[in-house]
Design an enzyme around this catalytic site. Structure first.
Site, PDB file in Angstrom:
ATOM      1  N   GLY A  99      -3.903   6.103  12.150  1.00  0.00           N
ATOM      2  CA  GLY A  99      -4.216   7.042  13.509  1.00  0.00           C
ATOM      3  C   GLY A  99      -2.835   7.226  14.464  1.00  0.00           C
ATOM      4  CB  SER A 100      -2.044   8.896  17.036  1.00  0.00           C
ATOM      5  OG  SER A 100      -2.745   8.285  18.387  1.00  0.00           O
ATOM      6  CB  CYS A 152       1.491   7.960   7.418  1.00  0.00           C
ATOM      7  SG  CYS A 152      -0.528   8.535   8.866  1.00  0.00           S
ATOM      8  CD  GLU A 185       3.318  10.515  13.005  1.00  0.00           C
ATOM      9  OE1 GLU A 185       3.220   9.637  12.166  1.00  0.00           O
ATOM     10  OE2 GLU A 185       2.232  10.027  14.347  1.00  0.00           O
ATOM     11  CD  GLU A 224      -0.757   4.352   7.868  1.00  0.00           C
ATOM     12  OE1 GLU A 224       0.555   4.603   9.383  1.00  0.00           O
ATOM     13  OE2 GLU A 224      -1.303   5.033   7.983  1.00  0.00           O
ATOM     14  CG  LEU A 225      -0.823   2.467  14.627  1.00  0.00           C
ATOM     15  CD1 LEU A 225      -0.350   1.986  16.248  1.00  0.00           C
ATOM     16  CD2 LEU A 225      -1.863   2.917  15.302  1.00  0.00           C
TER      17      LEU A 225
END
Length: 476
Positions: A231-232, A285, A379, A251-252
């Protein structure tokens, strides 16, 4: 499209009614497609209790038995692939062709996990290599952690769930899964397949709900031994601060870049870059957000990029011809619109697109934009790219590294020397030489540096994260 799933949550091998439900609307049609549960703190606490028992049950299974369950899940997904793809198109507005591709990857991911379940090994330690180790033999073994909390995003709700469940179950852990608010149907569908495959009760528990309500329970409960989150950056940072001594894999986000230095086939490079920028409306991502092009190629590249982008079909995710559909919500489209206004005010030019209606955002190209723009340094998670010419290869690498993120990058070059320079100097978790940063296969190590996270996914690497190393020493 009204779905026909039973919309209950899944705990201890049973389908449960929640005290609260919400209507789930399609991002594209805006219509209610399902009524889904919203678990509360008490209900998620019961899920963790169930996982305690489930962890003991799954730990007793042999590697072969766990492998066979995962193999059957992979097979069931293959049998019901079209149904799964249409769930994705409905709840996530993923175009049907892209949805089918995700389901294909999901089938493969569970297959990888089934194979990995039989490869979890330790090693022999040469104890007598030390003077005091004479007369001893030792070996290591890997044991499951126990209960893993998995928190997953909306953009790949089948395959990224598979990247949590597959290795966790292969290693003999129980899981409490909290899917994204917009995409619970895929997680509940997955639970049905695991139930059919014979997974022991309690080894998988699926609890749809608001992160603000149940997130802290999952992250802080001492019975949870690991949290795996996609996520963020902001949520991931908060989660890590609260997790204490638990294992945490994050996992950003990213603002992935590609350098186009030299190529023998510019048309193919353009085609790949358009695909990497606008697949699933940029909600990936490792979607291309920044494109740096050698100034000798820039004008031609931009012209071809605009032409290829103009050929994309925008529309209904259930239409076989659709390339780009709605963003996950109108709020996200409004956010990107405000970033585009900021860019124009700062002197950037929108070479293509830039408009939106509801959650539908046109594929957009920005030129003459600085690196300080939100659309470049944050992002985007939208169908937007910022294209910039550069003079030297050193300058291009510096531009790529001028980012708070570092997930993956792409480098297009005919020079082996430049390729290795990029490999050594670009600050990311993965460098894709002569390809776009959006490339991923599901057995490779995947993860980033800087604000893009910590730890690695990819089935063999996740299994290592989801097990504890134990040393056994014998004095003879």
């Amino acid at each position: 499209m009204k779905t026909d799933l039973v919309h209950q949550y899944y705990v201890d091998g049973k389908w449960m009614d929640a005290e609260e439900t919400i209507d789930l609307k399609s991002p594209y049609w805006g219509q209610v497609i399902a009524t889904v549960p919203q678990v509360n703190k008490e209900e998620v606490a019961k899920a963790i209790e169930s996982a305690e028992q489930g962890a003991q049950r799954i730990k007793k299974l042999t590697p072969l038995e766990r492998s066979e369950i995962l193999e059957k899940v992979s097979r069931l997904f293959k049998e019901r692939a079209e149904e799964a793809a249409r769930i994705l198109a409905s709840e996530a507005a993923k175009p049907l062709t892209a949805a089918r591709a995700e389901v294909e990857r999901t089938i493969e991911t569970y297959k990888f996990a089934a194979e990995e379940a039989k490869r979890i090994t330790g090693e022999t330690i040469p104890m007598d290599a030390a003077k005091s180790g004479k007369g001893r033999v030792a070996f290591t073994m890997r044991e499951p952690l126990g209960i893993i909390a998995a928190i997953t995003p909306f953009n790949f709700p089948f395959n990224l769930v598979a990247h949590k469940l597959g290795p966790a179950i292969a290693a003999g852990n129980a899981v409490v899964l909290k899917p994204a608010n917009q995409t619970p149907l895929s997680a509940l569908f997955t639970a049905k397949l695991f139930e059919e495959a014979g997974l022991p009760a309690g080894a998988l528990n699926v609890v749809p709900g608001k992160g603000s309500v149940i997130g802290d329970v999952l992250v802080t409960d001492s019975r949870i031994k690991m949290v795996t989150f996609t996520g963020s950056y902001e949520v991931g940072l908060s989660l890590k601060e609260k997790a204490g001594l638990k294992k945490v894999t994050l996992e950003l986000g990213s603002n992935s870049a590609v350098i186009v230095e030299s190529t023998d086939d510019l048309d193919d490079v353009v085609k790949r870059c358009v695909q990497g920028a606008y697949a699933y409306a940029g909600q990936v991502c490792i979607s291309i957000q920044r494109i740096y092009v050698n100034e000798a190629l820039y004008e031609t590249f931009l012209e071809k990029f605009i032409a290829h982008t103009n050929s994309l079909v925008i529309g209904d995710p259930l239409d076989e011809k659709t390339d780009v559909s709605a963003l996950i919500s109108e709020r996200e489209a409004d956010r990107i619109s405000s970033w585009l206004e900021e860019a124009k005010s700062a002197g950037a030019r929108i070479a293509l697109g830039g408009k939106h209606s509801g959650a539908m955002m046109e594929p957009t190209i920005i030129v003459d934009g600085s690196e300080e723009l939100s659309i470049s340094c944050q992002e985007a998670f939208a169908p937007v790219v910022n294209m910039t010419p550069y003079g030297s290869f050193d300058e291009a690498i510096k531009l790529v590294n001028d980012s708070a993120y570092g997930l993956q990058a792409g480098v297009i070059t005919t020079s082996i020397h430049q390729a290795f320079q990029a490999v050594h100097e670009i600050e990311v978790g993965g460098v894709m030489v002569n390809d776009i940063p959006t490339f991923r296969v599901d057995q490779m190590p995947y993860g980033g540096v800087k604000n893009s996270g910590s730890g690695r996914e990819g089935i063999p690497y996740s299994v290592e994260e989801m097990t504890e190393l134990k040393l056994v020493s014998f004095k003879l």
